[in-house]
Design a protein around this motif. Structure first.
Motif: not given
Length: 199
Positions: A107-124
């Protein structure tokens, strides 16, 4: 020195590095020479780097530096790109379900991505490979460095929930994201506020 020599070879127009840069080593270098040359000559628009996560305990299990190191690298990369007159981008490589990564960490990582405007195409998703410390933790639930217990998400559904959180923006992941947020006790991220991941 090797990159400079290759650039000087007859017939060589460009030498690009697509991924594999240890940004933490680069930030520890007191001399900016390599960083400047990397940005000016060796990035073809995008450079893939691997912060992999942002949660402190997960990064520690990964053997990675704190997320602040990545943030400093990112700022420096864009600063040097601007000075070089280039429009270039960083593509972060991310991992879900690494040993030590709880649902709350995801959840923390999702919040970090959301806050920084990141929408990753690929997640390993973490995949055990022989002979690694991470694989040992995954199969034993123990950190062999100090023999302390370590959480490892091994269930297919649990792994699916972590992976879905990192792609919260996809409509086909909405149900899983809501389930993950409810299980993590983070219903505050469900709704219409600016920090919410899903409606």
């Amino acid at each position: 020195k090797i990159l400079r020599r290759v650039r000087e070879l007859p017939g060589v127009k460009k030498v690009f590095i697509r991924s594999g840069i240890r940004f933490d080593y680069l930030m520890a270098d007191p001399d900016d020479t390599f960083f400047k040359e990397l940005v000016e000559y060796h990035v073809s628009g995008q450079l893939k780097v691997a912060p992999e996560h942002c949660a402190p305990n997960t990064l520690a299990y990964m053997g990675k530096p704190p997320i602040q190191t990545f943030n400093k690298f990112k700022d420096k990369f864009y600063e040097l790109s601007k000075k070089a007159g280039k429009k270039q981008y960083l593509v972060p490589y991310l991992m879900s379900s690494h040993p030590g990564c709880t649902l709350s960490d995801a959840v923390k990582l999702a919040e970090f991505l959301h806050k920084n405007g990141r929408t990753p195409e690929q997640v390993q998703d973490f995949y055990p490979t022989p002979g690694t410390l991470s694989t040992c933790m995954y199969y034993t639930g123990i950190d062999p460095r100090d023999m302390a217990p370590v959480f490892a998400e091994t269930t297919p559904h649990g792994k699916e929930l972590q992976r879905a959180l990192l792609r919260w923006f996809r409509p086909d992941k909405k149900k899983l994201v809501i389930e993950a947020l409810q299980k993590a006790g983070r219903e505050d991220l469900i709704g219409y506020g600016p920090k919410c991941l899903v409606r």
